[in-house]
Write an enzyme that holds these catalytic residues in place. Structure first.
Site, mmCIF file in Angstrom:
data_model
loop_
_atom_site.group_PDB
_atom_site.id
_atom_site.type_symbol
_atom_site.label_atom_id
_atom_site.label_comp_id
_atom_site.label_asym_id
_atom_site.label_seq_id
_atom_site.Cartn_x
_atom_site.Cartn_y
_atom_site.Cartn_z
ATOM 1 N N GLU A 1 3.913 9.906 22.654
ATOM 2 C CA GLU A 1 4.935 10.258 21.651
ATOM 3 C C GLU A 1 4.597 11.605 21.009
ATOM 4 O OE1 GLU A 1 6.965 8.042 17.846
ATOM 5 O OE2 GLU A 1 4.811 8.234 17.776
ATOM 6 N N CYS B 1 11.554 7.129 14.622
ATOM 7 C CA CYS B 1 10.824 6.357 15.635
ATOM 8 C C CYS B 1 11.675 6.181 16.880
ATOM 9 C CB CYS B 1 10.395 5.011 15.062
ATOM 10 S SG CYS B 1 11.569 4.326 13.917
ATOM 11 N N GLU C 1 4.906 -1.416 13.726
ATOM 12 C CA GLU C 1 5.794 -0.625 14.572
ATOM 13 C C GLU C 1 5.130 0.729 14.691
ATOM 14 O OE1 GLU C 1 9.730 0.406 13.052
ATOM 15 O OE2 GLU C 1 9.320 2.080 14.381
ATOM 16 N N LYS D 1 0.898 -1.166 0.000
ATOM 17 C CA LYS D 1 0.000 0.000 0.000
ATOM 18 C C LYS D 1 0.934 1.213 0.000
ATOM 19 C CE LYS D 1 -2.910 3.265 1.527
ATOM 20 N NZ LYS D 1 -1.959 4.390 1.624
HETATM 21 P P1 NAP Z 1 0.185 6.680 9.307
HETATM 22 O O1 NAP Z 1 -0.724 7.829 9.268
HETATM 23 O O2 NAP Z 1 -0.104 5.644 10.328
HETATM 24 O O3 NAP Z 1 0.177 6.030 7.841
HETATM 25 C C1 NAP Z 1 0.955 4.881 7.495
HETATM 26 C C2 NAP Z 1 0.228 4.108 6.393
HETATM 27 O O4 NAP Z 1 -0.877 3.409 6.966
HETATM 28 C C3 NAP Z 1 -0.333 4.978 5.286
HETATM 29 O O5 NAP Z 1 -0.233 4.281 4.068
HETATM 30 C C4 NAP Z 1 -1.780 5.124 5.683
HETATM 31 O O6 NAP Z 1 -2.596 5.274 4.558
HETATM 32 C C5 NAP Z 1 -2.089 3.791 6.329
HETATM 33 N N1 NAP Z 1 -3.128 3.912 7.354
HETATM 34 C C6 NAP Z 1 -3.061 4.681 8.475
HETATM 35 N N2 NAP Z 1 -4.187 4.532 9.206
HETATM 36 C C7 NAP Z 1 -4.968 3.652 8.538
HETATM 37 C C8 NAP Z 1 -6.258 3.108 8.791
HETATM 38 N N3 NAP Z 1 -6.964 3.434 9.878
HETATM 39 N N4 NAP Z 1 -6.779 2.260 7.891
HETATM 40 C C9 NAP Z 1 -6.095 1.925 6.776
HETATM 41 N N5 NAP Z 1 -4.874 2.409 6.470
HETATM 42 C C10 NAP Z 1 -4.299 3.268 7.348
HETATM 43 O O7 NAP Z 1 1.690 7.112 9.522
HETATM 44 P P2 NAP Z 1 2.526 8.292 8.870
HETATM 45 O O8 NAP Z 1 1.727 8.973 7.812
HETATM 46 O O9 NAP Z 1 3.825 7.718 8.476
HETATM 47 O O10 NAP Z 1 2.787 9.295 10.059
HETATM 48 C C11 NAP Z 1 1.763 9.839 10.840
HETATM 49 C C12 NAP Z 1 2.118 9.742 12.304
HETATM 50 O O11 NAP Z 1 2.597 8.421 12.590
HETATM 51 C C13 NAP Z 1 3.254 10.629 12.754
HETATM 52 O O12 NAP Z 1 2.810 11.903 13.130
HETATM 53 C C14 NAP Z 1 3.821 9.865 13.923
HETATM 54 O O13 NAP Z 1 3.130 10.174 15.092
HETATM 55 C C15 NAP Z 1 3.589 8.452 13.595
HETATM 56 N N6 NAP Z 1 4.779 7.754 13.066
HETATM 57 C C16 NAP Z 1 5.435 6.919 13.875
HETATM 58 C C17 NAP Z 1 6.523 6.230 13.410
HETATM 59 C C18 NAP Z 1 7.239 5.258 14.260
HETATM 60 O O14 NAP Z 1 8.084 4.566 13.772
HETATM 61 N N7 NAP Z 1 6.939 5.145 15.529
HETATM 62 C C19 NAP Z 1 6.965 6.392 12.101
HETATM 63 C C20 NAP Z 1 6.263 7.259 11.267
HETATM 64 C C21 NAP Z 1 5.159 7.915 11.778
HETATM 65 P P3 NAP Z 1 -3.511 6.575 4.311
HETATM 66 O O15 NAP Z 1 -2.697 7.753 4.720
HETATM 67 O O16 NAP Z 1 -3.787 6.482 2.861
HETATM 68 O O17 NAP Z 1 -4.696 6.348 5.176
#
Ligand code: NAP
Length: 528
Positions: free
Chosen positions: A396, A305, A268, A187
């Site tokens: 976080e 992270c 993660e 994805k």
């Molecule tokens: P994200 O919003 O969780 O998105 C990651 C992937 O998962 C995207 O492809 C997103 O697709 C998909 N996704 C997210 N929620 C979903 C749901 N409910 N149903 C289906 N698909 C879903 O992460 P991000 O964009 O990388 O970063 C956003 C936040 O994540 C940051 O502000 C931070 O807090 C956290 N983060 C943490 C880490 C870590 O390693 N701990 C790393 C990166 C980010 P869509 O956007 O198309 O929905």
């Protein structure tokens, strides 16, 4: 036919370019401007097509010879390197990450693919184990029993925004799944769709060059949660690798658990990576540690992270040199562009909440810079009792800020450690004089984290055999695993035992003559 570095915005289902009904655009976070071209939104129909192809590819891909599979991983690495500067330029435009960082990340990504090629060739991951028959054993004879690991089936991979190469389309999850023999459906992350597409085309080119079935790999770009949900719900997907937000990881884990046939999700998610500064270290080299702390907090605009979100110390510690150096370093730090407007908005809100919290004091702020999506660094301080009492303070904050927590006693410091959620890392900064204090805390830290770092900083994760980039919930959904290093292959394998099968019907790794020449455990003894 497009050349490998061309970006058309297509959905890559096996060897075909497909179109959707709607499109979306990439954003340059440094300016807020849209970047061409328009990207097709993959739909549930594309999920079905990609997953059926992956299921078709599974049989032959999973039983590919070790040399052929290793060569495929190396070919993916070569194809990515063949993209040249076009890949780096597009990734810079979509993420605002600097060239040098992205070049380093590309090196890590191709290094990881080659590392897994070595793991595949060596064959220890098969865990070939043979217990010979004991026909004369009394009161009951023992049958001939042999075990190996087999691939679980097609894997869905969700890349993260903060590593557009190393944790994305051909990142660690994909490399580990391919190494295990699992076709992959990615994805695509909407924050770097052009980068995603060129890497996906490189993987597709490697699939074709190696003569593998086209369903070995598909790439589904999109911005809707419905797309990711449909992918995880598809009955042909047998495991999920995810890096990103806690809300996203948990939503996908729920969908996976509610399937008629539930599957594992290796997500993660969130971690505040506590650092404990011990008194003698603060006294002897406080200035250096203060500078290094700020460097680790602000590295990559804090979008790691493993960012050190919390620093714990004992009241009475001589912090003068540490604080002076940390203040100077942070106040000289210019605000940096974050990866997406959403991540920037989350960071600003979270820092605003911290700053206005009645128990929290501001220590120092970095410099602000004109422009969109710029994150100004910051350090804050709070008492351990408040930190333990308010869950908001333990969440976080993804970005360049860190909270210093002052504990009145070792007992209070220990209680804070006990109250922490699961973490990717914990760091101890100590001198010899501190060793006894450190040893008191180590068993507690071990229960909370996947990696304990002595006199270093948590940012920076080595790709090697001993690495654990994982940890108890909510660092991950499964603390028995890692998303970096050779152990990651285990997530996409399962054991099968063969009882009393004749040699000619056994898989090669378990035949008497060991034709694959892999390491095995025979009647309890390791045989190489
Ligand atoms: P994200 O919003 O969780 O998105 C990651 C992937 O998962 C995207 O492809 C997103 O697709 C998909 N996704 C997210 N929620 C979903 C749901 N409910 N149903 C289906 N698909 C879903 O992460 P991000 O964009 O990388 O970063 C956003 C936040 O994540 C940051 O502000 C931070 O807090 C956290 N983060 C943490 C880490 C870590 O390693 N701990 C790393 C990166 C980010 P869509 O956007 O198309 O929905």
């Amino acid at each position: 036919m497009s050349s490998a570095s061309e970006i058309t915005g297509a959905i890559l289902v096996g060897s075909e370019d497909r179109r959707g009904e709607r499109t979306f655009t990439a954003i340059d976070p440094a300016t807020g401007a849209a970047l061409a071209p328009a990207f097709q939104e993959a739909t549930a129909e594309h999920v079905v097509a990609a997953c059926s192809l992956a299921a078709e590819a599974f049989g032959s891909f999973s039983e590919l010879g070790l040399t052929e599979r290793a060569s495929f991983l190396e070919c993916v690495a070569d194809e990515i390197m063949g993209l040249g500067d076009a890949l780096i330029n597009r990734a810079m435009a979509e993420t605002a990450l600097p060239r040098i960082r992205l070049q380093g990340e590309r090196a890590r990504t191709v290094g990881q693919l080659r590392f897994f090629a070595g793991v595949v060739r060596e064959g220890a991951w098969i865990d070939a184990t043979l217990d010979g028959a004991l026909p004369d054993r009394t009161p009951l004879p023992r049958p001939d029993l042999r075990r190996r690991h087999v691939a679980v089936g097609p894997v869905a991979v969700f890349g993260a925004s903060n590593f557009p190469l190393a944790f994305s389309v051909a990142g660690g999850d994909t490399a580990a799944a391919f190494a295990a023999g699992c076709p992959v459906v990615v994805k695509g992350h909407p924050a770097h769709p052009g980068t995603g597409e060129v890497v996906a085309r490189a993987v597709r080119a490697a699939v074709a060059k190696c003569g593998l079935p086209s369903g070995t790999f598909s790439y589904l770009p999109g911005t809707t949660q419905a797309l990711g949900a449909a992918l995880v719900a598809d009955s042909r997907i047998r495991a999920v690798g995810f890096t990103g937000s806690r809300a996203g990881g948990l939503a996908l884990a729920r969908i996976a658990a509610q399937r008629p046939e539930p599957i594992p999700v290796f997500a993660e998610m969130s971690s505040i990576n506590p650092v404990i500064l011990f008194p003698a270290a603060a006294r002897s080299r406080g200035a250096q540690l203060g500078r290094d702390y700020v460097a680790s907090v602000t590295l990559g605009a804090g979008q790691f992270c493993t960012n050190p979100g919390v620093l714990l110390y004992l009241d009475g510690t001589d912090l003068d040199a540490f604080m002076k150096a940390a203040r100077t370093a942070m106040s000289g730090c210019q605000a940096q562009t974050m990866l997406t407007p959403g991540i920037h908005a989350n960071f600003s809100q979270a820092v605003g909440r911290l700053s206005q919290h009645q128990a929290v004091q501001d220590v120092v702020q970095g410099q602000s810079v004109e422009g969109v999506n710029r994150a100004q660094g910051g350090l804050f301080v709070v008492d351990a009792a408040q930190f333990a009492a308010d869950e908001i303070l333990r969440q976080e904050i993804f970005g360049p800020s860190s909270l210093m927590v002052r504990a009145a006693s070792l007992e209070q410091l220990s209680n804070v450690v006990d109250a922490l959620e699961g973490q990717l890392t914990a760091t101890v900064l100590f001198d010899d004089e501190d060793a006894e204090l450190v040893s008191t805390l180590l068993p507690r830290l071990e229960r909370k984290v996947g990696r304990i770092i002595g006199n270093g900083w948590p940012t920076g994760v080595e790709v090697c055999h001993s690495m654990v980039h994982g940890g108890p919930f909510p660092a991950t959904t499964d603390g028995r695993s890692t998303s970096v290093g050779s152990l990651a292959i285990q997530r996409f394998l399962r054991p099968v035992c063969y009882q009393n099968l004749p040699d000619k019907l056994l898989p090669a790794a378990l035949r008497n003559e060991n034709p694959l020449k892999v390491m095995r455990r025979v009647d309890g003894k390791v045989v190489i």
